[in-house]
Design a protein around this motif. Structure first.
Motif, mmCIF file in Angstrom:
data_model
loop_
_atom_site.group_PDB
_atom_site.id
_atom_site.type_symbol
_atom_site.label_atom_id
_atom_site.label_comp_id
_atom_site.label_asym_id
_atom_site.label_seq_id
_atom_site.Cartn_x
_atom_site.Cartn_y
_atom_site.Cartn_z
ATOM 1 N N SER A 56 -51.271 -20.337 -36.363
ATOM 2 C CA SER A 56 -50.766 -19.211 -37.133
ATOM 3 C C SER A 56 -49.255 -19.242 -37.280
ATOM 4 C CB SER A 56 -51.185 -17.902 -36.459
ATOM 5 O OG SER A 56 -50.548 -16.805 -37.066
ATOM 6 N N LEU A 57 -48.784 -19.373 -38.531
ATOM 7 C CA LEU A 57 -47.350 -19.337 -38.781
ATOM 8 C C LEU A 57 -46.804 -17.947 -38.480
ATOM 9 C CD1 LEU A 57 -44.942 -20.980 -39.762
ATOM 10 C CD2 LEU A 57 -45.466 -20.270 -42.095
ATOM 11 N N THR A 58 -47.621 -16.947 -38.722
ATOM 12 C CA THR A 58 -47.213 -15.574 -38.407
ATOM 13 C C THR A 58 -46.939 -15.427 -36.912
ATOM 14 O OG1 THR A 58 -48.524 -14.675 -40.232
ATOM 15 C CG2 THR A 58 -47.931 -13.155 -38.448
ATOM 16 N N THR A 109 -34.706 -16.079 -41.039
ATOM 17 C CA THR A 109 -35.719 -16.861 -41.744
ATOM 18 C C THR A 109 -37.123 -16.461 -41.298
ATOM 19 O OG1 THR A 109 -34.213 -18.750 -41.946
ATOM 20 C CG2 THR A 109 -36.557 -19.200 -42.222
ATOM 21 N N ALA A 110 -37.292 -16.304 -39.982
ATOM 22 C CA ALA A 110 -38.599 -15.900 -39.454
ATOM 23 C C ALA A 110 -39.004 -14.531 -39.986
ATOM 24 C CB ALA A 110 -38.568 -15.891 -37.926
ATOM 25 N N ALA A 151 -42.863 -12.061 -46.363
ATOM 26 C CA ALA A 151 -43.541 -12.708 -47.476
ATOM 27 C C ALA A 151 -45.051 -12.799 -47.261
ATOM 28 C CB ALA A 151 -42.981 -14.124 -47.680
ATOM 29 N N LYS A 152 -45.457 -12.892 -45.977
ATOM 30 C CA LYS A 152 -46.878 -13.021 -45.664
ATOM 31 C C LYS A 152 -47.550 -11.667 -45.452
ATOM 32 C CE LYS A 152 -48.232 -16.383 -42.966
ATOM 33 N NZ LYS A 152 -48.884 -17.258 -43.949
#
Length: 422
Positions: free
Chosen positions: A379-381, A413-414, A420-421
């Protein structure tokens, strides 16, 4: 024209054409004057006209290749150096000597010309392993105000970039087929492996030279515009060389596990270990290296292995389970979670230093974002949340710690990725 047809057919210069074109160089020798350089440019033009322009172009002979390379290697005028450099790259593109066939097998052209000669001490007509290492060291030499010395350094950069280009064209198709067949002999016979396996190369020093030279090239200072522009190509070539070496090491490790290597393959310290040692003991080098080295796969691997050395290994479970426990401490998310524990975060920060910690986890995160499948897999989140938590927790364990501007950019950035998600 397909690579297979252009590479396998035997169409060389006939004796007359080869003799006529090489005759242009005979009277010039190593002279450096207008007439001599015009003859060299005429020679390069003649090869281009015969081997690149027509549809039924003919492959240059090894003598022709050798003559072009000598112009590149010993040229004293920028025009002839750049012309020979470009011609060699274009010829390799038109007449590949190693390529993957339509049937996905590796094809090689027998007795194809190579700038390298690993069994000779002849530094005039070919490149030896020791000469290649010396070339990298020479690229790290400062530039004086002399136009001649600047041209020499420019020439060294062109030669280095060309040699790495040659190694890559040889290594890439071999590595592609190796990944599919696990046939170690394909990589064993690569020019890169032969270069590094030479007893005349001090591999540890070679890796140190690569790191220091790459970082020195980035620091342009007050060098001329031409040198600044060319150094971009040299830095790119250095990164490609490091990636190829680490890919070769990883493939060799696989071959060792499969039992397809022999004593003749030798044993040496993997490049990754040497790189980690150098970065561990030089914070300035670490910062510069991570700024310039942008291969996401290997950049992330380097950072993870660096941090893993300072993270307490998880307790081994004694209760029998369905399978071995995954060592999350060796994944980016696992390492970031380590910093959510105040005790662990304080211990690691004390060992490495707060600035180095921020640089490491920040670059690991940015490398992860540039993966082709960055939005898939783990998970990028979760990773973004862990990044923000890790930086926030650094201040909690020690109020004296300052978040670097780079760290703030990473956190921003994070946060943007999470928005965005959302």
């Amino acid at each position: 024209m397909s690579k297979a047809s252009s590479s396998s057919r035997v169409m060389n210069y006939d004796g007359g054409l080869e003799a006529n074109t090489l005759a242009m160089l005979d009277s010039t020798g190593d002279k450096d004057n207008r007439d001599a350089n015009e003859d060299r440019l005429m020679f390069l033009g003649a090869v281009r006209a015969a081997s690149l322009v027509p549809d039924n172009a003919i492959r240059p002979t090894n003598k022709m290749y050798q003559a072009i390379f000598r112009i590149l290697k010993f040229g004293k005028r920028l025009e002839v150096i750049t012309s020979s450099f470009q011609l060699l790259k274009q010829l390799h593109q038109r007449f590949p000597w190693v390529y993957v066939s339509d049937s996905a097998s590796l094809e090689t052209v027998e007795e194809a010309w190579s700038p390298f000669n690993f069994g000779s001490d002849d530094k005039v007509t070919s490149v030896t392993s020791s000469w290649f290492q010396q070339l990298i060291q020479n690229m790290n030499t400062g530039v004086s105000e002399s136009e001649e010395s600047e041209t020499k350094i420019l020439g060294n950069m062109f030669v280095f970039e060309y040699l790495v280009h040659f190694l890559k064209l040889d290594f890439t198709p071999r590595h592609q087929v190796y990944e599919e067949t696990m046939n170690w002999s394909l990589l064993k016979e690569s020019s890169l492996n032969l270069l590094l396996a030479s007893r005349k190369v001090n591999f540890k020093n070679l890796m140190k030279d690569c790191l220091s030279t790459m970082c020195a090239l980035v620091d342009a200072g007050e060098k001329s515009i031409s040198l600044v522009e060319l150094q971009k190509g040299s830095v790119s070539a250095m990164k490609e060389l490091l990636v190829m070496i680490m890919e070769l090491d990883a493939s060799k490790k696989k071959a060792d596990i499969e039992g397809t290597t022999t004593r003749g393959d030798g044993v040496r310290t993997p490049a990754m270990e040497i790189i980690l040692d150098e970065l561990t003991y030089d914070g300035y080098l670490l910062s510069n290296f991570l700024q310039v080295f942008d291969n996401p796969k290997w950049k992330l691997e380097i950072v993870l292995q660096y941090l893993t050395k300072y993270i307490t290994k998880p307790t081994v479970r004694t209760r029998r389970s369905n399978g071995p426990p995954a060592d999350e401490s060796k994944t980016l998310n696992g390492i970031l979670k380590t910093f959510s524990n105040g005790t662990n975060a304080k211990s690691i920060t004390k060992k490495i230093g707060p600035d180095i910690v921020q640089i490491l986890i920040g670059h690991a995160f940015l490398a992860r974002l540039t993966f082709p499948n960055a939005n898939e897999g783990d998970s990028l989140t979760e990773i973004c949340n862990s990044i923000i938590s890790a930086f926030t927790n650094l201040k909690r364990v020690d109020q004296k710690i300052e978040i670097l501007p780079f760290g703030k950019e990473v956190m921003f950035t994070a946060e943007m990725v999470l928005k965005a998600k959302a």
